[in-house]
Design a protein around this motif. Structure first.
Motif, PDB file in Angstrom:
ATOM      1  N   ASP A  59       0.822  -1.224   0.000  1.00 44.16           N
ATOM      2  CA  ASP A  59       0.000   0.000   0.000  1.00 44.16           C
ATOM      3  C   ASP A  59       0.854   1.272   0.000  1.00 44.16           C
ATOM      4  O   ASP A  59       0.341   2.366   0.176  1.00 44.16           O
ATOM      5  CB  ASP A  59      -1.018  -0.001   1.132  1.00 44.16           C
ATOM      6  CG  ASP A  59      -0.386  -0.165   2.508  1.00 44.16           C
ATOM      7  OD1 ASP A  59       0.867  -0.236   2.580  1.00 44.16           O
ATOM      8  OD2 ASP A  59      -1.132  -0.229   3.502  1.00 44.16           O
ATOM      9  N   CYS A 115       0.495   3.492   6.156  1.00 44.66           N
ATOM     10  CA  CYS A 115       0.605   2.343   5.263  1.00 44.66           C
ATOM     11  C   CYS A 115       1.090   1.169   6.096  1.00 44.66           C
ATOM     12  O   CYS A 115       1.532   1.348   7.236  1.00 44.66           O
ATOM     13  CB  CYS A 115       1.559   2.633   4.106  1.00 44.66           C
ATOM     14  SG  CYS A 115       3.231   3.061   4.619  1.00 44.66           S
ATOM     15  N   PRO A 123      -2.060   2.092  -4.402  1.00 43.83           N
ATOM     16  CA  PRO A 123      -1.413   2.399  -3.108  1.00 43.83           C
ATOM     17  C   PRO A 123      -1.889   3.719  -2.514  1.00 43.83           C
ATOM     18  O   PRO A 123      -2.333   4.614  -3.226  1.00 43.83           O
ATOM     19  CB  PRO A 123       0.072   2.466  -3.479  1.00 43.83           C
ATOM     20  CG  PRO A 123       0.096   2.775  -4.930  1.00 43.83           C
ATOM     21  CD  PRO A 123      -1.128   2.137  -5.526  1.00 43.83           C
ATOM     22  N   LYS A 124      -1.776   3.813  -1.188  1.00 46.64           N
ATOM     23  CA  LYS A 124      -2.139   5.053  -0.492  1.00 46.64           C
ATOM     24  C   LYS A 124      -1.066   6.109  -0.656  1.00 46.64           C
ATOM     25  O   LYS A 124      -1.302   7.289  -0.425  1.00 46.64           O
ATOM     26  CB  LYS A 124      -2.308   4.761   1.008  1.00 46.64           C
ATOM     27  CG  LYS A 124      -3.412   3.797   1.349  1.00 46.64           C
ATOM     28  CD  LYS A 124      -3.267   3.416   2.829  1.00 46.64           C
ATOM     29  CE  LYS A 124      -4.296   2.376   3.215  1.00 46.64           C
ATOM     30  NZ  LYS A 124      -3.933   1.749   4.506  1.00 46.64           N
TER      31      LYS A 124
END
Lengths: 122, 383
Positions: free
Chosen positions: B50, B103, B74-75
């Motif tokens: 992430d 994350c 992904p963040k």
């Protein structure tokens, strides 16, 4: 306040006139190189162009080698009398004979259709 | 003293791909392969990631590109562009993001096909107009100017610089992955083609392909998925300039700052370190970093590396993979410096494994001695 400075453009305009000009920060009294619109380290914008004496000292040196038969050429870092350091080329000596600590003085040439400052041994 | 989350995160997977020559692969394919291999080592898949950290040479938005390539959302994506030091900075930032709960699994990856694609070092850089008119052959000439200054101030010799290359080659012979395995003598280094005095082609790093990746998680998760995680005890970066003419002192790098902060974060000093990875783009780098990171006094680097001290069997193992000088240098070597330090902490360095490694330091360099970043890894006994 006058128009905000265009450091790069004005530097090159002076260079075309055969003048090595430095920007001085009037707050600290220190000159900078390369010319910027704001003094490095302090953020001061009280800047003024001053003419360099052209006197300097070789701080470090290298010979850039080329594929023979093209000769190697000098690249030096020059500490100007006014304080700042610039990259330049020392001429008038074989590249291998340019030594750290050598006193030099500026000369103006045209190269690749542009004004360029080089240095000669004193 | 800052609040870096010492040992709160760890590397649980580290892998390389295509070291040397990787014909037919794009840089993205190489980075993606390395990433998957590093994840496999930790029993993870791309779908677990992430946070993505990457910096491909010619893709300024490669974080987003890799997210698309892997088909993940992904963040956090990051394209830190501090050259060879980017992967340590990315670990530093990943540690903060992991610790903050932003994350859970961070993948840091890099790849370059520069050797098979162009045969040249690929480094897109800005600024430098006031230098380029004098035609320095950068980056070599910038490091050559630093080397000459070091020789002038401290009496360092070309023979001492060459010892760095000779030690690296000896280590490379213990690493099947290293690109250069042939014999190398002092005369070979001194008499090889001069590129920019005083540096010959053997004082310069290789130009190879290569990819590498690291997976980081929080320490609690790391213990569940990895027998010997490499805990990140400290990571810090500093910069003093971009172009060499703006470097305040050519014999003192920002490693003095980054190293001091990383040591303080980790609570250790130079004397505690078991094995070192120092970004050896050029032989002079190793002398400067040994001095700036406190392994010897300023100016004594040349004498320090003599008599095989940093070679196999010496008192201080440096660049046990063969370094950028003999293992690989795919544009940015920082990732590979980290991976070797991590392998030493994890006990995965095979024939070149140093006994009882508890602390490994990786120091990375970007630009023209411009950006310096230091990471310190520890085994579970240091947590």
């Amino acid at each position: 306040m006058s128009n905000p400075i265009q450091a790069e453009k004005e530097y090159h305009k002076y260079l075309e006139q055969g003048r090595l000009m430095l920007l001085r920060d009037n707050e600290s009294g220190k000159c900078m190189f390369y010319p910027r619109v704001v003094a490095p380290g302090t953020g001061s914008t009280d800047l003024e162009w001053v003419e360099a004496s052209g006197k300097g000292t070789v701080y470090s040196v290298t010979t850039v080698r080329q594929r023979p038969p093209s000769p190697g050429y000098n690249v030096s870092l020059i500490d100007l009398e006014e304080g700042p350091r610039m990259m330049a080329r020392v001429e008038g000596l074989a590249p291998d004979d340019v030594k750290i600590g050598q006193k030099v003085t500026a000369r103006f040439i045209q190269e690749d259709d542009a004004a360029l400052v080089v240095f000669d041994p004193v | 003293m800052d609040n870096f989350p010492r040992a709160k995160t760890a590397v649980v997977g580290a892998a390389t791909f295509g070291i040397g020559e990787a014909h037919g692969y794009s840089s993205m394919e190489m980075a993606a392969h390395a990433g998957v291999e590093a994840l496999k080592m930790a029993g993870l898949r791309t779908s677990d990631v992430d946070a993505l950290f990457i910096c491909l040479p010619f893709d300024a938005m490669s974080g987003i590109s890799l997210a698309e390539y892997y088909g993940i959302h992904p963040k956090l994506t990051d394209n830190n562009r501090t050259g060879g030091s980017s992967s340590v900075s990315q670990m530093e930032h990943a540690a903060l993001a992991l610790e903050a709960g932003m994350c859970d699994v961070a993948l840091i990856t890099y790849g370059s096909n520069q050797r098979s694609a162009t045969g040249k070092l690929q480094t897109p850089v800005g600024l430098g107009g006031v230098e380029s008119v004098y035609k320095p052959r950068n980056p070599v000439s910038s490091y050559a100017l630093a080397a000459h200054r070091h020789m002038h101030e401290f009496g360092t010799t070309r023979e001492q610089l060459a010892q760095v290359a000779l030690s690296a080659r000896q280590w490379a012979k213990l690493n099947p992955e290293a690109f250069e395995q042939g014999n190398l003598t002092l005369d070979d280094v001194l008499n090889s083609r001069m590129v920019s005095d005083p540096l010959t082609v053997r004082d310069c790093c290789l130009i190879t392909d290569g990819a590498g990746a690291m997976v980081m998680t929080r320490a609690d998760k790391a213990r569940d998925i990895c027998k010997n995680p490499a805990y990140l005890l400290g990571a810090a970066a500093a910069t003093t300039h971009m172009s060499i003419s703006s470097m305040p002192d050519l014999t003192r790098t920002a490693a003095i700052e980054s190293g001091a902060r990383a040591y303080a974060q980790a609570g250790v000093g130079a004397a505690d370190i078991d094995v070192l990875s120092l970004y050896d783009a050029f032989t002079i780098n190793v002398l400067l970093f040994l001095e700036d990171l406190g392994f010897c006094a300023k100016g004594e680097g040349g004498a320090f590396v003599s008599d095989g001290r940093i070679a196999p069997g010496g008192q201080l193992p440096v660049n046990t993979n063969g370094g950028g000088l003999s293992c690989c240098h795919p544009g940015q070597y920082g990732m590979f410096a980290n991976i070797e330090a991590i392998r030493q902490v994890m006990g995965l360095a095979d024939k070149r494994q140093i006994n009882d490694v508890n602390l490994a330091l990786a120091h990375t360099n970007g630009g023209n001695l411009s950006s310096q970043a230091t990471a310190i890894f520890g085994s579970s006994s240091t947590v």
